[in-house]
Enzyme design. Structure first.
Site, PDB file in Angstrom:
ATOM      1  N   SER A  97      12.782  -3.085  45.750  1.00 57.44           N
ATOM      2  CA  SER A  97      14.092  -3.649  45.676  1.00 57.44           C
ATOM      3  C   SER A  97      14.801  -3.913  46.713  1.00 57.44           C
ATOM      4  CB  SER A  97      14.667  -2.699  44.490  1.00 57.44           C
ATOM      5  OG  SER A  97      16.006  -2.906  44.135  1.00 57.44           O
ATOM      6  N   ASP A 194      11.891  -7.585  34.595  1.00 56.31           N
ATOM      7  CA  ASP A 194      12.707  -6.700  35.547  1.00 56.31           C
ATOM      8  C   ASP A 194      13.905  -6.867  35.114  1.00 56.31           C
ATOM      9  OD1 ASP A 194      13.937  -5.724  37.549  1.00 56.31           O
ATOM     10  OD2 ASP A 194      12.446  -6.391  39.180  1.00 56.31           O
ATOM     11  N   HIS A 224      11.446  -2.521  36.948  1.00 61.32           N
ATOM     12  CA  HIS A 224      11.847  -2.840  37.989  1.00 61.32           C
ATOM     13  C   HIS A 224      11.159  -1.580  39.137  1.00 61.32           C
ATOM     14  CE1 HIS A 224      14.355  -3.830  41.537  1.00 61.32           C
ATOM     15  NE2 HIS A 224      14.751  -2.807  41.477  1.00 61.32           N
TER      16      HIS A 224
END
Length: 248
Positions: A97, A194, A224
């Site tokens: 991320s 996601d 995610h």
């Protein structure tokens, strides 16, 4: 500014000394090293020297995070990189991320980085853009634990500081503008579904970087936080194979 709260159990940074190949591993926005621990342990078991820093303002309390800037997060990663430089001849960087965003930053800032692995990395965050200028509240609901696998929880903040949303948006903008400067081998891992970072970020990154050695690998069975999800072993195996291929 020092953190006011103690580090949460499980959020501690990770250091393991191995061979002369180092792997710098970054967790994501509002998260902690807990989300990356399976990777740390696998990389260390494979003999690598591993550093998983705790980003400033993370792993304690959301009020700590509200006092930090994206430059603070970069500084945390730079400190980890320096620790590896003192021990290793070759360094790879990986992140989840915003950790992936920081990975891209490091690849541009340090062209000597041998290769990077991006896991649901962010360079565009339209949902966050829509709340960028909120002024009537300080904290929003948390974004952690977007995980498909039942019974698995990410150690992340239950609340997200609005100030920090502005900081990550500034960071992704800086990194997105400089993608063309990245030339090292790149492995891009992206979840098909996601709910935090739109999967099309992976294609923006692939199109933007200037390396001939790049691969996109879809994670079909994770959301995610893929490092704690059903594709965890796939991520580890793909990473180790990528590093071995780049080194040979």
């Amino acid at each position: 500014m020092a953190e006011k709260y103690p580090i949460l159990q499980g959020s501690e940074p990770f250091y393991a000394e191995g061979n002369n190949v180092g792997i710098l591993v970054s967790h994501g926005f509002t998260g902690s090293p807990q989300s990356m621990r399976p990777l740390y342990e696998a990389y260390a078991a494979a003999g690598f020297t591993v550093c998983g820093p705790l980003l400033k303002g993370h792993g304690t309390h959301h009020e700590d995070m509200a006092q930090t800037t994206y430059q603070d997060w970069i500084h945390s990663i730079e400190e980890g990189y320096q620790w590896l430089q003192e021990r290793c001849d070759t360094i790879f960087v990986t992140g989840l991320s915003m950790g992936g965003t920081l990975t891209l930053y490091m690849a541009e800032k340090h062209p000597e980085v041998r290769g990077i692995i991006l896991i649901n990395a962010a360079v565009v965050l339209p949902a966050m853009e829509s709340i960028r200028h909120i002024t009537d509240v300080q904290f929003l609901d948390g974004i952690g634990s977007d995980i498909k696998k039942p019974g698995v929880t990410e150690l992340a903040y239950a609340k997200t500081p609005v100030r920090s949303v502005n900081e990550i948006l500034n960071l992704v903008e800086v990194v997105r503008r400089r993608l063309y400067k990245i030339t090292c081998p790149t492995l891009i891992l992206v979840s098909a579904e996601d709910h935090v970072v739109p999967p099309y970020n992976s294609q923006i990154i692939a199109d933007g970087i200037q390396t001939t050695e790049k691969e996109i690998c879809r994670l079909e069975n994770s959301y995610h936080v893929a490092t704690l999800d059903n594709d965890q072993e796939l991520i580890i195996n793909k990473t180790l194979a990528f590093i071995k291929r780049v080194l040979t």
